[in-house]
Design an enzyme around this catalytic site. Structure first.
Site, PDB file in Angstrom:
ATOM      1  N   LYS A  96       0.701  -1.166   0.028  1.00  0.00           N
ATOM      2  CA  LYS A  96      -0.065   0.038   0.013  1.00  0.00           C
ATOM      3  C   LYS A  96       0.853   1.423  -0.016  1.00  0.00           C
ATOM      4  CE  LYS A  96      -2.536   2.618   3.505  1.00  0.00           C
ATOM      5  NZ  LYS A  96      -1.335   3.338   4.111  1.00  0.00           N
ATOM      6  N   ASN A  97       1.666   1.487   1.027  1.00  0.00           N
ATOM      7  CA  ASN A  97       2.637   2.592   1.067  1.00  0.00           C
ATOM      8  C   ASN A  97       3.466   2.842  -0.168  1.00  0.00           C
ATOM      9  OD1 ASN A  97       0.929   3.231   3.245  1.00  0.00           O
ATOM     10  ND2 ASN A  97       2.595   2.702   4.723  1.00  0.00           N
ATOM     11  N   CYS A 112      -5.133   8.567   8.590  1.00  0.00           N
ATOM     12  CA  CYS A 112      -5.325   7.930  10.099  1.00  0.00           C
ATOM     13  C   CYS A 112      -5.087   9.227  10.830  1.00  0.00           C
ATOM     14  CB  CYS A 112      -4.527   6.637  10.101  1.00  0.00           C
ATOM     15  SG  CYS A 112      -4.827   5.173   9.420  1.00  0.00           S
ATOM     16  N   ARG A 141       0.255  15.385  12.753  1.00  0.00           N
ATOM     17  CA  ARG A 141       1.271  14.736  11.659  1.00  0.00           C
ATOM     18  C   ARG A 141       1.651  15.776  10.736  1.00  0.00           C
ATOM     19  NH1 ARG A 141      -1.650   9.374   9.035  1.00  0.00           N
ATOM     20  NH2 ARG A 141       0.422   8.695   8.489  1.00  0.00           N
ATOM     21  N   ILE A 150       3.533  18.445   8.058  1.00  0.00           N
ATOM     22  CA  ILE A 150       4.328  18.009   6.987  1.00  0.00           C
ATOM     23  C   ILE A 150       5.524  19.119   6.628  1.00  0.00           C
ATOM     24  CG2 ILE A 150       2.440  16.566   5.738  1.00  0.00           C
ATOM     25  CD1 ILE A 150       1.969  19.215   4.097  1.00  0.00           C
ATOM     26  N   ASP A 151       5.877  19.728   7.814  1.00  0.00           N
ATOM     27  CA  ASP A 151       6.857  20.881   7.377  1.00  0.00           C
ATOM     28  C   ASP A 151       8.097  20.543   7.066  1.00  0.00           C
ATOM     29  OD1 ASP A 151       6.933  19.298  10.078  1.00  0.00           O
ATOM     30  OD2 ASP A 151       8.822  20.292  10.441  1.00  0.00           O
ATOM     31  N   ASP A 203       3.751   0.649  12.204  1.00  0.00           N
ATOM     32  CA  ASP A 203       2.249   0.319  11.706  1.00  0.00           C
ATOM     33  C   ASP A 203       2.112  -1.308  12.125  1.00  0.00           C
ATOM     34  OD1 ASP A 203       2.094   2.460  10.201  1.00  0.00           O
ATOM     35  OD2 ASP A 203       3.253   1.718   8.515  1.00  0.00           O
ATOM     36  N   ARG A 226      -8.974   0.354   3.366  1.00  0.00           N
ATOM     37  CA  ARG A 226      -7.962   1.481   3.007  1.00  0.00           C
ATOM     38  C   ARG A 226      -6.593   0.791   2.823  1.00  0.00           C
ATOM     39  NH1 ARG A 226      -6.563   5.884   6.065  1.00  0.00           N
ATOM     40  NH2 ARG A 226      -4.865   5.974   4.196  1.00  0.00           N
TER      41      ARG A 226
HETATM   42  N1  EPU Z   1       7.107  14.363  10.623  1.00  0.00           N
HETATM   43  C1  EPU Z   1       7.211  15.759  10.883  1.00  0.00           C
HETATM   44  N2  EPU Z   1       7.127  16.617  10.088  1.00  0.00           N
HETATM   45  C2  EPU Z   1       7.140  16.056   8.825  1.00  0.00           C
HETATM   46  C3  EPU Z   1       6.957  14.807   8.268  1.00  0.00           C
HETATM   47  C4  EPU Z   1       6.837  14.009   9.696  1.00  0.00           C
HETATM   48  O1  EPU Z   1       7.264  15.991  12.022  1.00  0.00           O
HETATM   49  O2  EPU Z   1       7.121  16.965   7.823  1.00  0.00           O
HETATM   50  C5  EPU Z   1       6.885  13.392  11.767  1.00  0.00           C
HETATM   51  C6  EPU Z   1       5.677  12.668  11.872  1.00  0.00           C
HETATM   52  O3  EPU Z   1       4.724  13.369  12.825  1.00  0.00           O
HETATM   53  C7  EPU Z   1       5.996  11.276  12.446  1.00  0.00           C
HETATM   54  C8  EPU Z   1       7.345  10.966  12.088  1.00  0.00           C
HETATM   55  O4  EPU Z   1       7.970  12.255  11.429  1.00  0.00           O
HETATM   56  O5  EPU Z   1       6.188  11.407  13.880  1.00  0.00           O
HETATM   57  C9  EPU Z   1       7.365   9.992  10.948  1.00  0.00           C
HETATM   58  O6  EPU Z   1       6.473  10.290   9.805  1.00  0.00           O
HETATM   59  P1  EPU Z   1       6.683   9.917   8.324  1.00  0.00           P
HETATM   60  O7  EPU Z   1       6.560  11.156   7.603  1.00  0.00           O
HETATM   61  O8  EPU Z   1       7.707   9.138   8.104  1.00  0.00           O
HETATM   62  O9  EPU Z   1       5.185   9.332   8.202  1.00  0.00           O
HETATM   63  P2  EPU Z   1       4.361   9.429   6.800  1.00  0.00           P
HETATM   64  O10 EPU Z   1       5.160   9.429   5.576  1.00  0.00           O
HETATM   65  O11 EPU Z   1       3.205  10.444   6.921  1.00  0.00           O
HETATM   66  C10 EPU Z   1       4.404   6.773   6.269  1.00  0.00           C
HETATM   67  C11 EPU Z   1       3.297   5.755   6.159  1.00  0.00           C
HETATM   68  C12 EPU Z   1       2.566   5.435   7.668  1.00  0.00           C
HETATM   69  C13 EPU Z   1       3.674   5.114   8.525  1.00  0.00           C
HETATM   70  C14 EPU Z   1       4.676   6.018   8.524  1.00  0.00           C
HETATM   71  C15 EPU Z   1       6.006   5.590   9.445  1.00  0.00           C
HETATM   72  C16 EPU Z   1       2.466   6.268   4.021  1.00  0.00           C
HETATM   73  C17 EPU Z   1       1.321   6.761   3.314  1.00  0.00           C
HETATM   74  N3  EPU Z   1       2.072   6.432   5.288  1.00  0.00           N
HETATM   75  O12 EPU Z   1       3.595   7.953   6.921  1.00  0.00           O
HETATM   76  O13 EPU Z   1       1.620   4.337   7.374  1.00  0.00           O
HETATM   77  O14 EPU Z   1       3.004   4.911   9.812  1.00  0.00           O
HETATM   78  O15 EPU Z   1       5.533   6.233   7.279  1.00  0.00           O
HETATM   79  O16 EPU Z   1       6.522   4.541   8.946  1.00  0.00           O
HETATM   80  O17 EPU Z   1       3.219   5.910   3.679  1.00  0.00           O
HETATM   81  C18 EPU Z   1      -0.109   2.992   7.672  1.00  0.00           C
HETATM   82  O18 EPU Z   1       0.270   2.395   6.866  1.00  0.00           O
HETATM   83  O19 EPU Z   1      -0.971   2.710   8.403  1.00  0.00           O
HETATM   84  C19 EPU Z   1       0.293   4.216   7.956  1.00  0.00           C
HETATM   85  C20 EPU Z   1      -0.035   5.292   8.790  1.00  0.00           C
END
Ligand code: EPU
Length: 428
Positions: free
Chosen positions: A22-23, A116, A121, A123-124, A304, A396
């Site tokens: 999925k990811n 979720c 979360r 995205i900075d 996850d 999802r």
């Molecule tokens: N973070 C920041 N700033 C950012 C981005 C992330 O502070 O700009 C923090 C987040 O708040 C979190 C950590 O960094 O504490 C890691 O977040 P990451 O960006 O790696 O997560 P993501 O890319 O939003 C993906 C997966 C998630 C999975 C995480 C961690 C996708 C679509 N989602 O999320 O998957 O938990 O990586 O491995 O790829 C799931 O599949 O159930 C799921 C939530």
């Protein structure tokens, strides 16, 4: 609106075949925007996020054909249509539309993503990356406006190791002028998968899978065919299910290396784990040992799988501590597990699980995707019938969940919600 019903207590046996990741899928589909000709993606999981993203590509003028697990994308007539609302809010990964559209058109307007609810979360880091590449980014009424005269390669150090930011910056940088270096990059297998697709499209990316990624921008990218890697989180969920209720279960079509952290935790619990080239064999034992689990970035234990693992630990003889260092509020499944008779206490970013209590079937609610997986694990272990609402979250991320579980001997089915249940759900 449906609910999932599981009659617990049946032992699982046989083979389950894992779908594409999925990811990866949710990044590969937006990545196709960057090509100038047809992109074919094989081994896609049959999950609702894939349909949502294919729909978004159509909204910006693309043509898509989804046939079983293959998606053909024609990006030739795509244009930079703003997507401030609508389906972008349904999933987290719509943020990849930002990087891909910025990379292709030098501009994008995308609503802030949903997905979720795991606590904050931000995205900075994505935005920091886009700005370093030369984009101006503003937030207006819940949508991000991204605009660049021209994207230029840059050196970007991620303050937080982020899967999403690493992939998004790669997407924006593959057509930028000159060299981009992403330092402190995430190393998840899905990042390598996206880099492999982009490389097949003609991009020049080195170091994906390590913490320094180097990209030389290319003026044009062409179409290609790509097959997605197996879903390590779906595989891990079935390994946990098998550890909870399995006699002998083969989890097929996996890359065992991607699941090392889980395999070793399960062995520590006294679960039998065997490995071949592309399958993992799980044999549960009547008595499981407690273990402590701490989630970390790859190759550490994945956040996850923290939620389904917590359900399994209710069966261990003794106390376990589960700590989530990635999402400190990813504990919404705990209240539901308590409803089923589990003895678990949350303190800060840790859950203290007192194992050994016999779970009972109950009416519970999946608050997010992996919370749903945790409740399925619990339902299979419990005495009696468990009813899970919030099935849209589970859909999802888990393709053919009921078919796969029935194939292993579980008794699981869906029913429509009755009017009273619908009312309850709306008011909760
Ligand atoms: N973070 C920041 N700033 C950012 C981005 C992330 O502070 O700009 C923090 C987040 O708040 C979190 C950590 O960094 O504490 C890691 O977040 P990451 O960006 O790696 O997560 P993501 O890319 O939003 C993906 C997966 C998630 C999975 C995480 C961690 C996708 C679509 N989602 O999320 O998957 O938990 O990586 O491995 O790829 C799931 O599949 O159930 C799921 C939530």
């Amino acid at each position: 609106m449906e609910k999932l019903l599981i009659e617990g207590g049946h032992s699982l046996e046989g083979t389950v075949t894992i779908s594409g990741a999925k990811n990866s899928a949710v990044a590969l589909i937006p990545a196709a925007i960057l090509a100038d000709s047809k992109v074919t993606i094989d081994n896609l999981p049959d999950i609702s996020d894939v349909e949502t993203l294919a729909f978004l590509l159509e909204e910006i003028g693309g043509k898509t054909e989804l046939d079983n697990d293959t998606l053909v994308i024609h990006p030739e007539n795509m244009f930079s249509m703003p997507l401030p609302n609508g389906r972008v809010k349904q999933l987290r990964a719509s943020y990849y539309m930002m990087g891909a559209m910025l990379g292709k058109f030098n501009k994008a307007v995308i609503g802030l993503p949903g997905g979720c609810n795991l606590g904050p979360r931000p995205i900075d880091q994505h935005i920091k990356g886009f700005e370093a590449l030369g984009a101006k980014v503003t937030n207006e009424q819940g949508a991000l406006y991204l605009q660049a005269e021209e994207l230029r390669g840059a050196r970007i150090y991620l303050d937080v190791v982020s899967v999403g930011a690493t992939i998004n910056i790669m997407l924006a940088a593959v057509k930028a002028k000159g060299q981009t270096i992403i330092e402190n990059a995430a190393k998840e297998p899905e990042i390598i998968d996206v880099a492999t697709l982009l490389t097949s499209m003609g991009a020049n990316i080195k170091g994906a899978g390590t913490n320094v990624i180097r990209i030389e921008g290319k003026d044009e990218l062409h179409g290609c065919r790509h097959s997605i890697i197996p879903d390590r989180i779906e595989a891990g969920t079935y390994m946990i299910l098998a550890a909870a209720k399995g006699r002998a279960v083969k989890v097929d079509n996996v890359i065992p290396l991607h699941l090392e952290s889980l395999s070793s935790k399960l062995r520590e619990m006294n679960v039998g784990v065997g490995v071949s080239d592309d399958a993992i064999y799980i044999e549960s034992k009547p008595v499981l040992s407690p273990v402590d689990v701490k989630t970390l970035v790859y190759p550490g234990f994945p956040t996850d799988l923290q939620q389904p693992m917590t359900s399994l630990l209710t069966k261990a003889e003794g106390s376990s501590i589960v700590t989530d260092t990635i999402y400190n509020a990813r504990f919404k499944h705990i209240d539901e597990l308590r409803r089923m008779g589990a003895s678990i206490k949350v303190e800060g970013r840790s859950a203290l699980v007192n194992g050994g209590s016999r779970l009972q079937g109950a009416k519970v609610r999946a608050s997010d995707l992996r919370a749903g997986a945790a409740l399925v694990v619990a339902g299979l272990m419990a005495e009696g019938v468990t009813e899970i609402t919030g099935v849209n979250h589970i859909d999802r991320g888990y393709a053919y969940l009921e078919d796969k579980l029935k194939g292993l001997g579980a008794n699981i089915w869906r029913e429509s919600l009755n009017p009273e249940e619908l009312r309850e759900l709306k008011s909760s």
